[in-house]
Design a protein around this motif. Structure first.
Motif, PDB file in Angstrom:
ATOM      1  N   ILE A 118      16.386  32.630   1.601  1.00 65.15           N
ATOM      2  CA  ILE A 118      16.860  33.561   0.579  1.00 65.15           C
ATOM      3  C   ILE A 118      16.210  33.182  -0.739  1.00 65.15           C
ATOM      4  O   ILE A 118      16.154  31.996  -1.102  1.00 65.15           O
ATOM      5  N   TYR A 119      15.722  34.182  -1.457  1.00 67.35           N
ATOM      6  CA  TYR A 119      15.142  33.921  -2.774  1.00 67.35           C
ATOM      7  C   TYR A 119      15.904  34.729  -3.818  1.00 67.35           C
ATOM      8  O   TYR A 119      16.025  35.949  -3.720  1.00 67.35           O
ATOM      9  N   ASN A 120      16.449  34.009  -4.808  1.00 62.78           N
ATOM     10  CA  ASN A 120      17.160  34.653  -5.903  1.00 62.78           C
ATOM     11  C   ASN A 120      16.215  34.782  -7.094  1.00 62.78           C
ATOM     12  O   ASN A 120      15.764  33.766  -7.639  1.00 62.78           O
ATOM     13  N   TYR A 121      15.916  36.011  -7.450  1.00 60.81           N
ATOM     14  CA  TYR A 121      15.087  36.212  -8.641  1.00 60.81           C
ATOM     15  C   TYR A 121      16.005  36.527  -9.814  1.00 60.81           C
ATOM     16  O   TYR A 121      17.051  37.151  -9.675  1.00 60.81           O
ATOM     17  N   VAL A 122      15.604  36.058 -10.977  1.00 61.15           N
ATOM     18  CA  VAL A 122      16.452  36.164 -12.162  1.00 61.15           C
ATOM     19  C   VAL A 122      15.620  36.642 -13.337  1.00 61.15           C
ATOM     20  O   VAL A 122      14.533  36.116 -13.603  1.00 61.15           O
ATOM     21  N   ASN A 123      16.124  37.678 -14.010  1.00 61.82           N
ATOM     22  CA  ASN A 123      15.568  38.145 -15.279  1.00 61.82           C
ATOM     23  C   ASN A 123      14.063  38.417 -15.203  1.00 61.82           C
ATOM     24  O   ASN A 123      13.273  37.899 -15.995  1.00 61.82           O
ATOM     25  N   LEU A 124      13.687  39.212 -14.215  1.00 57.03           N
ATOM     26  CA  LEU A 124      12.278  39.596 -14.129  1.00 57.03           C
ATOM     27  C   LEU A 124      11.910  40.435 -15.345  1.00 57.03           C
ATOM     28  O   LEU A 124      12.721  41.206 -15.878  1.00 57.03           O
ATOM     29  N   THR A 125      10.656  40.336 -15.766  1.00 52.19           N
ATOM     30  CA  THR A 125      10.192  41.103 -16.929  1.00 52.19           C
ATOM     31  C   THR A 125       9.131  42.128 -16.563  1.00 52.19           C
ATOM     32  O   THR A 125       8.696  42.886 -17.436  1.00 52.19           O
ATOM     33  N   GLN A 126       8.714  42.133 -15.292  1.00 51.84           N
ATOM     34  CA  GLN A 126       7.749  43.129 -14.847  1.00 51.84           C
ATOM     35  C   GLN A 126       7.860  43.274 -13.334  1.00 51.84           C
ATOM     36  O   GLN A 126       8.476  42.453 -12.659  1.00 51.84           O
ATOM     37  N   THR A 127       7.265  44.355 -12.828  1.00 52.81           N
ATOM     38  CA  THR A 127       7.318  44.613 -11.391  1.00 52.81           C
ATOM     39  C   THR A 127       6.703  43.437 -10.635  1.00 52.81           C
ATOM     40  O   THR A 127       5.630  42.936 -10.993  1.00 52.81           O
ATOM     41  N   THR A 128       7.405  42.984  -9.567  1.00 58.52           N
ATOM     42  CA  THR A 128       7.003  41.752  -8.874  1.00 58.52           C
ATOM     43  C   THR A 128       7.081  41.957  -7.370  1.00 58.52           C
ATOM     44  O   THR A 128       8.016  42.582  -6.852  1.00 58.52           O
ATOM     45  N   TYR A 129       6.064  41.387  -6.649  1.00 59.79           N
ATOM     46  CA  TYR A 129       6.003  41.407  -5.191  1.00 59.79           C
ATOM     47  C   TYR A 129       6.396  40.019  -4.686  1.00 59.79           C
ATOM     48  O   TYR A 129       6.003  39.007  -5.263  1.00 59.79           O
ATOM     49  N   TYR A 130       7.143  39.965  -3.563  1.00 61.02           N
ATOM     50  CA  TYR A 130       7.557  38.685  -2.981  1.00 61.02           C
ATOM     51  C   TYR A 130       7.216  38.646  -1.500  1.00 61.02           C
ATOM     52  O   TYR A 130       7.284  39.668  -0.799  1.00 61.02           O
TER      53      TYR A 130
END
Length: 739
Positions: free
Chosen positions: A361-373
């Motif tokens: 599981i990956y928790n992303y926090v406060n992204l500022t732009q479109t992101t691929y995972y």
């Protein structure tokens, strides 16, 4: 008692006569004696003694001996035995003492008419010790170091006596008795921890002592089973390899394996130090059994061949479209997958960056732009697995547009237009509030401008905008504030006041946000601001001339209004004169002289003869300030002060030393009380009568110098004329400290 002595004497004489006449006796024996390896030809020799007074014929004396009570051997003396003579007599027939052990030798002499047989016989024991056959300690043995036990035995030993067992741990160089001491033919050993030799000490008696041959207990260290080299992790499609045993100290018995974590084990290979495995389909543990020799067999460590399965591509869930203000969420892998090595992210799907995360599981926090995972899982020796891609679309916060500057206008003239600038979003509506933003009212306006002309109250404006993936948002606010014109009121009132007194003014009926008081000293030509915004004003400090006042009323941006002008006219105060300051001694009186005004009064009056007359007599006990108040025909008051200094005549004291060391004590020539006697004249002379210091009004200032230089240490002479009196003082002063 006498009869007893006579009887003993007769008996002694009789016995002596008898012995002297007939007695032959054996006095001593000389051989055989105890020894080692006695033979069957041992000579028997005794000492025969003739204790009589005459010659004994040889054929009358027979000598006998027996060995161990056997047949007697007899032999007569070969010659006569003279009176009192002794003869070393040896038998011709040899005694057989060759048997090992103790032998009883008995020799006796026989002669007819021998009256005393008590001294005819000699008997003694002869010990024949045979040479030791030391034997052999049985037998050499190898034991395991640590817990070991057993018994050693002495075999083949004859003759002699065992005195002790001994051990040696240095190859026989030195020997140490075993503890406790052991005199038996067997020895029980236990817990021998190094190579040790054991032998037996045997006492030979009359023969030489001897030592048995030794037996060696060889101590074997527990076997080192060694280490298996070659643990590996392999992909399930290529699980082949070789394991090698290294560092083992004993031969290999067999190889074993387990696919169930070590229970049970299965024999898989023989006594070789290497093993070839092929075609493994699951993780397998291997170990080696090593021969223990005298110790228990031992197992090596284990080697693990970990076989990795091939995993399919992992599918990720959690793709989303979010606002940059809440671009926080979770992306996770689904289904079965291997150990997670990490995650990667990209802003364009081409260039990837590593993320330290080993969970599914990956928790992303406060992204500022479109992101691929994407997630990378371990393939072990199989290729690592890259999951599919999850995309998090991030919308930036819309730029807040502006309504321009707020404005404040006077309520008498309200007009203007608000315009929304910098907007890229859809307008939902305009809103307004007249209660400082507590309640907002829709205005049904979706255009980018609004005309607020004719507004009657202060109003706040804002625009509601569509935020798309972000929340709907507002523009900044613009406030159109309305200020009402001020009401100035009336300033009361013109007045005349005495010099050095104060007065108060009041502004009545004013309505304004702020008031500004102003005054003029040049009949209104120029005005100065007073730090007062109240409707009342007290004139401070007391006035010293004519002065004018006015008040300016200010209300927001509306034009200010100025009140009427009030003039305060000053009435000069009368002049009072209390006379000159003077000094008196305690107990003396002085007459005060006051003048000015129409009438006056002195204060304090407690030490005056009459406080209401101009020239009262003062009798103060301490220095006192007397104030003379006068009043003129206008009612204004003037005042003046005279100081009467009261002196204590006993305070005049001339010090006789100056210590020029700057310690603040006696650094100057001090005359106590000189301040009460102005114009005190002092002169100082050296021993030659030369004037070195002079002052017509001394103030305790002399530091013992002459023309700026310190005088030498020594005695000097002074003359002091006490100011205001006829008193004159003479004496010496000592200067110290100029080393």
């Amino acid at each position: 008692m006498l009869r007893q002595y006579i009887f003993l004497l007769i008996l002694s004489v009789t016995f002596a006569h008898t012995t002297s006449a007939q007695d032959v006796w054996l006095q001593n024996h000389f051989s055989p004696n105890s020894g080692c390896s006695l033979s069957n030809l041992e000579t028997v020799t005794v000492l025969v003694n003739n204790n009589s007074g005459g010659v004994m014929l040889s054929n009358t004396i027979q000598v006998y001996y027996t060995i161990d009570g056997g047949s007697a051997v007899n032999q007569p003396l070969s010659s006569n035995l003279t009176a009192g003579a002794s003869w070393n007599f040896s038998f011709a027939v040899k005694a057989n003492l060759s048997a090992c052990g103790a032998h009883i030798v008995k020799v006796w002499v026989s002669r007819p008419l021998d009256p005393n047989h008590l001294n005819d016989t000699l008997q003694w024991t002869v010990q024949n010790d045979c040479p030791i056959v030391p034997g052999t300690v049985m037998s050499d043995i190898t034991v395991c170091q640590g817990a070991n036990a057993g018994t050693l035995s002495l075999s083949g030993w004859t003759h002699g006596t065992i005195t002790s067992w001994e051990s040696s741990t240095n190859g026989g160089s030195t020997w140490t008795p075993t503890l406790p001491n052991n005199t038996t033919p067997s020895y029980a050993y236990a817990n021998v921890n190094q190579n040790t030799q054991y032998h037996v000490l045997i006492d030979g008696g009359y023969c030489p002592d001897d030592t048995s041959s030794f037996a060696t207990i060889t101590v074997q260290s527990p076997p080192v089973a060694g280490t298996i080299l070659g643990s590996d992790s392999l992909c399930e499609n290529l699980a082949n390899g070789v394991l090698n045993l290294s560092g083992n100290s004993m031969p290999v018995v067999q190889w074993e394996y387990s696919t169930t974590g070590g229970s049970p084990w299965t024999v898989v290979g023989g006594p070789a130090t290497s093993y070839n495995y092929t075609g493994l389909t699951s993780s397998t543990i291997y170990r080696v059994l090593v021969d223990g020799g005298a110790c228990n067999d031992a197992y090596s460590d284990t080697a693990l061949i970990y076989v990795d399965p091939i995993y399919p591509q992992t599918v990720l869930t959690g793709s989303d479209s979010l606002c940059i203000t809440n671009a926080t969420g979770v992306v996770s892998g689904t289904g079965s997958f291997g150990t997670v090595l990490g995650w990667e992210w990209s802003n364009n799907g081409f260039i990837w960056n590593s993320v330290t995360n080993t969970s599914g599981i990956y928790n992303y926090v406060n992204l500022t732009q479109t992101t691929y995972y994407r997630m990378i899982t371990e393939g072990g020796q199989c290729p690592d697995v890259i999951s599919d891609t999850a995309i998090i679309f991030v919308q930036s916060i819309p730029v807040q547009p502006s309504l321009g500057q707020s404005d404040t206008v006077c309520a008498a003239l309200v007009n203007g237009i608000l315009s929304l600038s910098g907007n890229s979003s859809t307008i939902i509506d305009w809103e307004s509030s007249t209660d400082s933003g507590t309640i907002w009212n829709p205005m049904t306006n979706t255009t980018s401008s609004y005309d607020y002309s004719g507004q009657s109250v202060t109003t706040i404006y804002r625009v509601n905008l569509d935020g798309w993936f972000c929340p709907d948002f507002y523009s900044d606010t613009a406030i159109i504030k309305l200020d009402t014109p001020p009401v100035i009121g009336v300033l009361n009132q013109d007045n005349s006041v005495c010099q050095f007194t104060t007065d108060s003014l009041s502004l009545v009926g004013a309505v304004a946000d702020s008031l500004r008081w102003e005054f003029s000293l040049d009949n209104g030509a120029t005005w100065q601001t007073i730090a007062n915004s109240d409707t009342n004003h007290i004139m401070t400090p007391a006035i010293t001339g004519d002065i004018q006042f006015q008040v300016v009323a200010i209300n927001g941006v509306c034009p200010p209004l100025t009140s009427n002008t009030v003039t305060i006219t000053m009435i000069p105060a009368p002049v009072s004169n209390a006379g000159n300051d003077t000094a008196i001694y305690i107990g003396e009186t002085v007459t005060l002289n006051g003048s000015g005004g129409v009438t006056g009064i002195w204060m304090p009056g407690s030490t005056l003869s009459d406080s209401l007359i101009t020239n009262p007599i003062a009798t103060p006990s301490t220095t006192t300030n007397y104030v003379y108040y006068v009043i003129d025909g206008t009612g204004c008051v003037g005042r003046d002060t005279v100081v009467i200094t009261v002196m204590d005549p006993i305070q005049f004291n001339i010090r006789n030393v100056i210590t020029m060391n700057n310690d603040l004590v006696n650094d100057t020539w001090n005359i106590t009380g000189v301040e009460f006697f102005p114009m005190t004249d002092v002169k100082v002379f050296n021993q030659y009568g030369k004037l070195i210091f002079e002052s017509g009004d001394y103030k305790n200032e002399w530091v013992g110098d002459y023309k700026g230089s310190k005088l030498p240490n020594g005695t000097y002479y002074y003359v002091v004329q006490k100011g205001g009196t006829e008193e004159e003082y003479k004496g010496t002063i000592t200067l110290l400290g100029n080393e």
